[in-house]
Motif scaffolding. Sequence first.
Motif, PDB file in Angstrom:
ATOM      1  N   HIS A 126      11.809  -1.742  47.481  1.00 19.37           N
ATOM      2  CA  HIS A 126      12.859  -1.307  46.569  1.00 19.37           C
ATOM      3  C   HIS A 126      13.622  -0.188  47.253  1.00 19.37           C
ATOM      4  CE1 HIS A 126      13.920  -0.434  42.066  1.00 19.37           C
ATOM      5  NE2 HIS A 126      14.972  -0.578  42.834  1.00 19.37           N
ATOM      6  N   ILE A 127      14.923  -0.346  47.342  1.00 16.87           N
ATOM      7  CA  ILE A 127      15.723   0.741  47.903  1.00 16.87           C
ATOM      8  C   ILE A 127      16.673   1.216  46.832  1.00 16.87           C
ATOM      9  CG2 ILE A 127      15.492   0.000  50.291  1.00 16.87           C
ATOM     10  CD1 ILE A 127      18.220  -1.272  50.122  1.00 16.87           C
ATOM     11  N   PHE A 128      16.937   2.512  46.833  1.00 16.30           N
ATOM     12  CA  PHE A 128      17.617   3.109  45.701  1.00 16.30           C
ATOM     13  C   PHE A 128      18.466   4.285  46.148  1.00 16.30           C
ATOM     14  CE2 PHE A 128      17.165   2.561  41.153  1.00 16.30           C
ATOM     15  CZ  PHE A 128      17.851   3.666  40.663  1.00 16.30           C
ATOM     16  N   LYS A 129      19.673   4.323  45.680  1.00 11.57           N
ATOM     17  CA  LYS A 129      20.480   5.517  45.938  1.00 11.57           C
ATOM     18  C   LYS A 129      20.232   6.479  44.785  1.00 11.57           C
ATOM     19  CE  LYS A 129      25.036   7.347  46.690  1.00 11.57           C
ATOM     20  NZ  LYS A 129      26.458   7.169  46.385  1.00 11.57           N
ATOM     21  N   LEU A 130      19.562   7.567  45.083  1.00  8.52           N
ATOM     22  CA  LEU A 130      19.165   8.508  44.029  1.00  8.52           C
ATOM     23  C   LEU A 130      20.277   9.456  43.619  1.00  8.52           C
ATOM     24  CD1 LEU A 130      15.628   9.712  45.162  1.00  8.52           C
ATOM     25  CD2 LEU A 130      16.163   8.353  43.149  1.00  8.52           C
ATOM     26  N   GLY A 131      21.189   9.727  44.544  1.00 13.80           N
ATOM     27  CA  GLY A 131      22.226  10.717  44.238  1.00 13.80           C
ATOM     28  C   GLY A 131      21.633  12.113  44.257  1.00 13.80           C
ATOM     29  N   THR A 132      21.977  12.911  43.264  1.00  9.45           N
ATOM     30  CA  THR A 132      21.541  14.308  43.284  1.00  9.45           C
ATOM     31  C   THR A 132      20.527  14.618  42.192  1.00  9.45           C
ATOM     32  OG1 THR A 132      23.445  14.853  41.916  1.00  9.45           O
ATOM     33  CG2 THR A 132      23.700  15.135  44.289  1.00  9.45           C
ATOM     34  N   LYS A 133      19.929  13.558  41.640  1.00 10.38           N
ATOM     35  CA  LYS A 133      18.991  13.761  40.537  1.00 10.38           C
ATOM     36  C   LYS A 133      17.911  14.791  40.871  1.00 10.38           C
ATOM     37  CE  LYS A 133      15.655  11.411  37.613  1.00 10.38           C
ATOM     38  NZ  LYS A 133      14.879  10.207  37.341  1.00 10.38           N
ATOM     39  N   TYR A 134      17.240  14.592  42.002  1.00 10.25           N
ATOM     40  CA  TYR A 134      16.141  15.510  42.343  1.00 10.25           C
ATOM     41  C   TYR A 134      16.642  16.774  43.019  1.00 10.25           C
ATOM     42  CZ  TYR A 134      13.195  11.762  40.874  1.00 10.25           C
ATOM     43  OH  TYR A 134      12.605  10.804  40.113  1.00 10.25           O
ATOM     44  N   SER A 135      17.676  16.641  43.844  1.00  9.68           N
ATOM     45  CA  SER A 135      18.154  17.836  44.525  1.00  9.68           C
ATOM     46  C   SER A 135      18.708  18.839  43.510  1.00  9.68           C
ATOM     47  CB  SER A 135      19.186  17.476  45.588  1.00  9.68           C
ATOM     48  OG  SER A 135      20.143  16.574  45.094  1.00  9.68           O
ATOM     49  N   GLU A 136      19.330  18.348  42.453  1.00 13.06           N
ATOM     50  CA  GLU A 136      19.831  19.260  41.428  1.00 13.06           C
ATOM     51  C   GLU A 136      18.680  19.864  40.626  1.00 13.06           C
ATOM     52  OE1 GLU A 136      22.944  17.772  38.918  1.00 13.06           O
ATOM     53  OE2 GLU A 136      24.176  17.240  40.652  1.00 13.06           O
ATOM     54  N   ALA A 137      17.735  19.010  40.237  1.00 10.04           N
ATOM     55  CA  ALA A 137      16.619  19.500  39.435  1.00 10.04           C
ATOM     56  C   ALA A 137      15.819  20.555  40.189  1.00 10.04           C
ATOM     57  CB  ALA A 137      15.714  18.338  39.042  1.00 10.04           C
ATOM     58  N   LEU A 138      15.684  20.348  41.503  1.00 13.26           N
ATOM     59  CA  LEU A 138      14.858  21.275  42.294  1.00 13.26           C
ATOM     60  C   LEU A 138      15.722  22.277  43.063  1.00 13.26           C
ATOM     61  CD1 LEU A 138      12.188  18.756  43.632  1.00 13.26           C
ATOM     62  CD2 LEU A 138      11.963  20.345  41.754  1.00 13.26           C
ATOM     63  N   LYS A 139      17.026  22.287  42.730  1.00 12.13           N
ATOM     64  CA  LYS A 139      17.957  23.223  43.383  1.00 12.13           C
ATOM     65  C   LYS A 139      17.868  23.147  44.905  1.00 12.13           C
ATOM     66  CE  LYS A 139      18.088  26.465  39.522  1.00 12.13           C
ATOM     67  NZ  LYS A 139      17.188  25.621  38.643  1.00 12.13           N
ATOM     68  N   ALA A 140      17.929  21.939  45.406  1.00 15.45           N
ATOM     69  CA  ALA A 140      17.906  21.730  46.851  1.00 15.45           C
ATOM     70  C   ALA A 140      19.348  21.591  47.336  1.00 15.45           C
ATOM     71  CB  ALA A 140      17.100  20.483  47.188  1.00 15.45           C
ATOM     72  N   THR A 141      19.824  22.617  47.996  1.00 11.90           N
ATOM     73  CA  THR A 141      21.232  22.632  48.391  1.00 11.90           C
ATOM     74  C   THR A 141      21.396  22.999  49.861  1.00 11.90           C
ATOM     75  OG1 THR A 141      21.396  24.939  47.744  1.00 11.90           O
ATOM     76  CG2 THR A 141      21.997  23.304  46.079  1.00 11.90           C
ATOM     77  N   PHE A 142      22.594  22.716  50.364  1.00 13.44           N
ATOM     78  CA  PHE A 142      22.931  23.104  51.742  1.00 13.44           C
ATOM     79  C   PHE A 142      24.385  23.578  51.737  1.00 13.44           C
ATOM     80  CE2 PHE A 142      25.768  19.595  52.813  1.00 13.44           C
ATOM     81  CZ  PHE A 142      25.484  18.707  51.793  1.00 13.44           C
ATOM     82  N   LEU A 143      24.803  24.147  52.841  1.00  6.88           N
ATOM     83  CA  LEU A 143      26.207  24.581  52.942  1.00  6.88           C
ATOM     84  C   LEU A 143      26.999  23.510  53.662  1.00  6.88           C
ATOM     85  CD1 LEU A 143      25.937  28.375  53.880  1.00  6.88           C
ATOM     86  CD2 LEU A 143      26.284  27.320  51.622  1.00  6.88           C
ATOM     87  N   ASP A 144      28.098  23.079  53.048  1.00  2.89           N
ATOM     88  CA  ASP A 144      28.920  22.072  53.715  1.00  2.89           C
ATOM     89  C   ASP A 144      29.912  22.745  54.664  1.00  2.89           C
ATOM     90  OD1 ASP A 144      31.023  23.039  52.253  1.00  2.89           O
ATOM     91  OD2 ASP A 144      31.198  21.295  50.938  1.00  2.89           O
ATOM     92  N   ASP A 145      30.771  21.915  55.263  1.00  2.30           N
ATOM     93  CA  ASP A 145      31.655  22.473  56.299  1.00  2.30           C
ATOM     94  C   ASP A 145      32.686  23.446  55.739  1.00  2.30           C
ATOM     95  OD1 ASP A 145      33.065  20.596  54.953  1.00  2.30           O
ATOM     96  OD2 ASP A 145      33.628  19.397  56.702  1.00  2.30           O
ATOM     97  N   GLN A 146      32.787  23.533  54.416  1.00  2.00           N
ATOM     98  CA  GLN A 146      33.691  24.495  53.805  1.00  2.00           C
ATOM     99  C   GLN A 146      32.940  25.767  53.389  1.00  2.00           C
ATOM    100  OE1 GLN A 146      37.076  23.643  53.597  1.00  2.00           O
ATOM    101  NE2 GLN A 146      36.238  21.973  54.850  1.00  2.00           N
TER     102      GLN A 146
END
Length: 574
Positions: free
Chosen positions: A410-430
């Motif tokens: 099963h392959i799945f595009k999760l989007g930001t469901k977990y990254s948002e819930a766990l506040k997993a972020t990075f800095l983009d080029d801006q």
Amino acid sequence: MRFSQLLIPTLKEDPSEAEVVSHKLLLRAGYIRKLTSGSYTYLPMGLAAIRKVEQIVREEMNRAGAQELLMPMVQPADLWQESGRWQEYGKELIRLKDRHNRAFCLGPTHEEVITDLIRKNIHSYRQLPINLYQIQTKYRDEARPRFGLMRGREFIMKDGYSFDATDQGAEETYEKMKYAYHRIFSRCGLTFRAVDADSGSIGGSFSHEFMVLADTGEDTIVVCKSCSYAANMEKAICQKGNAPQDIALKEVERIETPGKRKVKVVCDFLQIKPSELVKTLVYIVKDEAIAVLLRGDHGVEDIKLANLLGVSDEDMRLADDKELFDATGTPSGYLGPMGLKIRVVADQEIGNMRNFTVGANEKNFHLQGVNMGRDFTPTLSGDIRKVTAEDRCVACGGKLELTKGIEVGHIFKLGTKYSEALKATFLDDQGDEIPFIMGCYGIGVSRVVAAAIEQHHDKDGIKLPVAIAPVQALVLNLSPKDEEISKAAQDIYGQLQRSHIEVILDDRDERPGIKFKDADLIGIPFRITVGKSFSKEGMIEVRRRTDGETVSIPLADTVATVMDLINKAGAELA
RNA sequence: CGGGGCGUAGCGCAGCCUGGUUAGCGCGCCUGCCUUGGGAGCAGGAGGCCGGAGGUUCGAAUCCUCUCGCCCCGACCA
């Protein structure tokens, strides 16, 4: 490896606990033994087959740019509380406490752990994308484990997780994984389909299940006979037909149908086909009664209906007779859309029907010559029914087939469901702080072995393709007491080993019949027999398990021939 | 979680309904003979807390109650 020293406890009879063929053969061929419901020991042959699948998975994941790691199986509860799944996941999550009374669970999957890892270690878009996977035992406390390795509580899974900076990147990663999965299952020699597991309503489909086609599968899928379209029953789109143009509308006619309630009974009585009748069902949706119109020979697909109504299918159920009467004032069996006070949802097909029959909302009466639009107007209309084999493919118009499948990936595009819930972020080029865009990709490794056996067996036993068979070759010494034969068998065995062929020497002091039977049962792809024809004519027999094709060759050519056969068999799948 | 079925030797099963010597059969296992190209044959042998606990009875694998385990169908899950 000498057969006499190996733990390969074969069974002559089917164990009573096994129902499906893969389970029976895994037990009979000595691949697995049960410890308790849903958990199995992988014996040397079973483990060897699993390792083969793992290796293929590794090679293809690595080729696709993913990296292997290994995460803990025991996971702290607070991570799961952070994602909200400590409450949501339910009884399948097995929970435990340590000596300090702190709560943990056995990982049924690893989104929390991997997201925690990434949020602590990846901080910039420059480090993205990154794709990580592991192969590990998973624990899910299944309500009903069954069919051996098919649905265990403990099973081996490859789970992968990707992190991208952009949607476009995530889609590219997804496509790479989809391609890798095709390669993996092809190399395992499986006949499979990647099925659409998403309604595809917004921006295309981002979930695919890889289903191995087998009668014993637990899922029903729809596949097109002409193109590659395949979908889950819940997701399979019904092609909306065209309305007939040249049929004159009749007048509505009230007909007495005493005691006729079921579709079939009414149709027999009125001498019409079920496809000329519209049945009216009543659902209770969050305490509201809603009428659902469907052609007489069609069935409701709950998920589609729930989606159309914008509710969860858990909030929806069929009304019982009392609820139905309370809501409509009509006993079940005589309901119809005309004059109903409650909301009416019609399947899209109803609009294409002409002069159909419905209940009259009056006991013992039906109406004929009814037409949607003229005689009633539904509140909502859409695709809410189960596809049938009579439907046509939405992609190409070809014929459809309903078949059973085993979900192996099963392959799945999760989007930001977990990254948002766990506040997993990075800095983009801006320089903006944004959450990772995730994908997750699973393969049931142990289930792949079971599924492969479902597809590759005969009355004598297992016949796995070389790529995933526990070993490649088996040398049968038919007369261990005969010096000349034993010497030749030993010689071939030694040479094959030195040529890096995985080989077992059956040196047991058993009668030939037993050795032949075991060889077939275990399903070693190539069997090399040294026996009577060697003493008499100096000939060795090489036989292929898959089709029984046999060649007799002199001792001197045996090793080269076997290697050649193995390479050819391997090349077909690579 | 709802429904159904089954627990007797390593495996497959009989016996239980209708309680009564020492609990049987086939396969497997051990010893010996014999046999050796598709699960041979003969002879001898080992192996059972009849899933567990309680009860009824002079007496329980068998009847009753409870319990544990396993399998299937469904629900659930994916």
